[in-house]
Design a protein around this motif. Structure first.
Motif, short mmCIF file in Angstrom:
data_model
loop_
_atom_site.label_atom_id
_atom_site.label_comp_id
_atom_site.label_asym_id
_atom_site.label_seq_id
_atom_site.Cartn_x
_atom_site.Cartn_y
_atom_site.Cartn_z
N ILE A 1 8.34 -47.74 28.34
CA ILE A 1 8.00 -47.19 27.96
C ILE A 1 8.43 -49.15 26.61
CG2 ILE A 1 10.55 -46.57 27.35
CD1 ILE A 1 7.48 -45.18 25.53
N TYR A 2 10.23 -49.41 27.58
CA TYR A 2 9.81 -50.68 26.76
C TYR A 2 8.48 -51.31 26.60
CZ TYR A 2 14.52 -49.86 27.35
OH TYR A 2 16.28 -48.73 27.19
N LEU A 3 7.63 -51.88 27.76
CA LEU A 3 6.45 -52.89 28.12
C LEU A 3 5.62 -52.13 27.34
CD1 LEU A 3 5.12 -55.27 29.33
CD2 LEU A 3 4.78 -53.55 30.84
N ILE A 4 5.16 -50.85 27.14
CA ILE A 4 4.24 -50.33 26.26
C ILE A 4 5.10 -50.65 24.62
CG2 ILE A 4 2.79 -48.45 25.05
CD1 ILE A 4 1.77 -50.06 28.11
N GLY A 5 6.10 -50.11 24.32
CA GLY A 5 6.73 -50.40 22.81
C GLY A 5 6.40 -52.08 22.25
N SER A 6 6.82 -52.90 23.30
CA SER A 6 6.85 -54.32 22.89
C SER A 6 5.51 -54.74 22.75
CB SER A 6 7.59 -54.93 23.83
OG SER A 6 9.20 -54.97 24.00
N ILE A 7 4.97 -54.37 23.13
CA ILE A 7 3.20 -54.82 23.49
C ILE A 7 2.88 -54.63 21.64
CG2 ILE A 7 0.78 -54.62 24.71
CD1 ILE A 7 2.39 -54.95 27.48
N LEU A 8 2.58 -53.11 22.32
CA LEU A 8 2.13 -52.18 20.82
C LEU A 8 2.69 -53.16 19.29
CD1 LEU A 8 2.31 -48.44 22.07
CD2 LEU A 8 -0.64 -49.85 21.66
N LEU A 9 3.99 -53.02 19.60
CA LEU A 9 4.81 -53.30 18.52
C LEU A 9 4.03 -55.03 17.80
CD1 LEU A 9 6.32 -53.15 15.97
CD2 LEU A 9 8.58 -54.22 17.09
N SER A 10 4.11 -55.93 18.90
CA SER A 10 3.65 -56.94 18.90
C SER A 10 1.23 -57.28 18.63
CB SER A 10 3.67 -57.91 20.21
OG SER A 10 4.73 -57.93 20.42
N LEU A 11 1.58 -56.44 18.66
CA LEU A 11 -0.03 -56.34 18.27
C LEU A 11 0.16 -55.76 17.12
CD1 LEU A 11 -1.98 -55.16 21.25
CD2 LEU A 11 -1.88 -57.47 20.81
N SER A 12 0.57 -54.75 16.60
CA SER A 12 0.49 -53.99 15.44
C SER A 12 1.06 -55.22 14.68
CB SER A 12 1.60 -52.70 14.76
OG SER A 12 2.61 -53.18 14.78
N ILE A 13 1.80 -56.82 14.65
CA ILE A 13 2.51 -56.79 13.82
C ILE A 13 1.24 -58.10 13.48
CG2 ILE A 13 4.22 -58.86 12.96
CD1 ILE A 13 6.08 -56.92 15.21
N THR A 14 0.87 -58.48 14.32
CA THR A 14 0.25 -59.61 14.62
C THR A 14 -1.37 -59.44 14.27
OG1 THR A 14 -0.67 -59.32 16.30
CG2 THR A 14 1.74 -61.56 15.65
N THR A 15 -1.91 -58.52 14.79
CA THR A 15 -3.43 -58.01 14.14
C THR A 15 -3.38 -57.22 12.47
OG1 THR A 15 -3.13 -56.12 15.08
CG2 THR A 15 -3.79 -58.54 16.73
N THR A 16 -2.67 -57.06 11.82
CA THR A 16 -3.10 -56.42 10.45
C THR A 16 -3.79 -57.07 10.10
OG1 THR A 16 -1.24 -57.40 9.53
CG2 THR A 16 -0.56 -55.44 10.80
N LYS A 17 -5.10 -56.33 9.71
CA LYS A 17 -6.32 -57.47 9.13
C LYS A 17 -6.48 -56.40 8.01
CE LYS A 17 -9.81 -55.89 12.15
NZ LYS A 17 -9.92 -55.88 13.47
N ASN A 18 -6.60 -55.18 7.87
CA ASN A 18 -7.29 -54.01 6.67
C ASN A 18 -5.84 -53.33 6.17
OD1 ASN A 18 -9.59 -54.37 7.18
ND2 ASN A 18 -9.55 -52.74 9.02
N ILE A 19 -4.49 -53.42 6.51
CA ILE A 19 -3.06 -52.76 6.21
C ILE A 19 -2.43 -53.89 5.71
CG2 ILE A 19 -0.91 -51.61 6.80
CD1 ILE A 19 -2.85 -50.16 8.55
N SER A 20 -1.58 -54.00 4.59
CA SER A 20 -0.83 -55.36 4.04
C SER A 20 0.50 -54.73 4.54
CB SER A 20 -0.87 -54.57 2.14
OG SER A 20 -0.49 -53.72 1.70
N ARG A 21 1.11 -56.06 4.31
CA ARG A 21 2.09 -55.91 4.81
C ARG A 21 3.40 -54.70 3.92
NH1 ARG A 21 2.60 -58.00 9.07
NH2 ARG A 21 1.64 -59.49 9.73
N ARG A 22 2.89 -54.14 2.72
CA ARG A 22 3.41 -53.03 1.90
C ARG A 22 3.48 -52.47 2.92
NH1 ARG A 22 1.96 -49.90 -1.09
NH2 ARG A 22 3.13 -48.32 -2.87
N GLU A 23 2.11 -51.66 3.19
CA GLU A 23 1.91 -50.35 3.92
C GLU A 23 1.67 -50.45 5.14
OE1 GLU A 23 -2.50 -50.44 1.71
OE2 GLU A 23 -2.64 -51.29 3.18
N TRP A 24 1.98 -51.96 5.72
CA TRP A 24 3.07 -51.58 7.15
C TRP A 24 3.85 -50.91 7.40
CZ3 TRP A 24 6.80 -52.97 11.05
CH2 TRP A 24 6.26 -53.17 12.02
N LEU A 25 5.08 -51.85 6.62
CA LEU A 25 5.90 -50.61 6.38
C LEU A 25 6.23 -49.46 6.11
CD1 LEU A 25 7.84 -53.32 4.31
CD2 LEU A 25 8.22 -53.65 6.94
N LEU A 26 5.74 -49.36 5.31
CA LEU A 26 5.50 -47.73 4.92
C LEU A 26 5.02 -47.68 5.97
CD1 LEU A 26 4.46 -47.88 0.53
CD2 LEU A 26 6.62 -47.32 1.40
#
Length: 160
Positions: free
Chosen positions: A20-45
């Motif tokens: 769960i640590y491994l998958i969670g870390s990978i998913l979190l890293s990908l969600s932060i670095t690959t946001t192309k259709n979502i703004s930072r404000r939308e990401w936080l919300l």
């Protein structure tokens, strides 16, 4: 003595928690670095809202209906935060980044539903999830509903 109790209560080393640590870390890293259709404000919300949804699902399935347990049965620790807040929120953000392509919509919904099912299944096999009457296949309709209706609706609300 005191710090041993603190570390024990964090449930850092629950059986299968490494996954769960491994998958969670990978998913979190990908969600932060690959946001192309979502703004930072939308990401936080989205992260906050989906994390809240995940924690409520934890309370409903694990405590109210008592269908599953995770990690140490008596402790809600760090692995639970990864499983119910970080993992679902990051997965939802990755999904919603792909959601803007209507021609591949069904494939994207099915892909993310199967990915979520696979992670749940592996966590059960590793011993992190203890199923008590719940079977992983019961989650498939939930995932399809989540990715097909709930998440797009949540993004629509955030964008208004």
């Amino acid at each position: 003595m005191y710090w041993n109790g603190v570390l024990e209560r964090l449930d850092l080393f629950a059986k299968g928690s490494w996954f769960i640590y491994l998958i969670g870390s990978i998913l979190l890293s990908l969600s932060i670095t690959t946001t192309k259709n979502i703004s930072r404000r939308e990401w936080l919300l989205l992260f906050g809202m989906i994390g809240f949804y995940g924690w409520m699902a934890n309370i409903i399935l694990f405590f109210i209906f008592d269908q599953m347990d995770s990690g140490d049965l008596s402790i809600g620790g760090i692995p639970d935060i990864f499983m119910f807040v970080i993992g679902p929120a990051a997965t939802a953000i990755l999904f919603l980044n792909q959601y803007n392509t209507p021609t591949k919509l069904i494939r994207v919904i099915i892909f993310f539903s199967m990915l979520s099912f696979l992670v749940e299944y592996i966590l059960g096999k590793l011993g992190f999830l203890k199923l008590k009457g719940w079977k992983p296949v019961y989650s498939i309709p939930f995932y399809l509903l989540l990715f097909g209706i709930v998440l797009p609706w949540t993004l629509k609300i955030i964008r208004k």
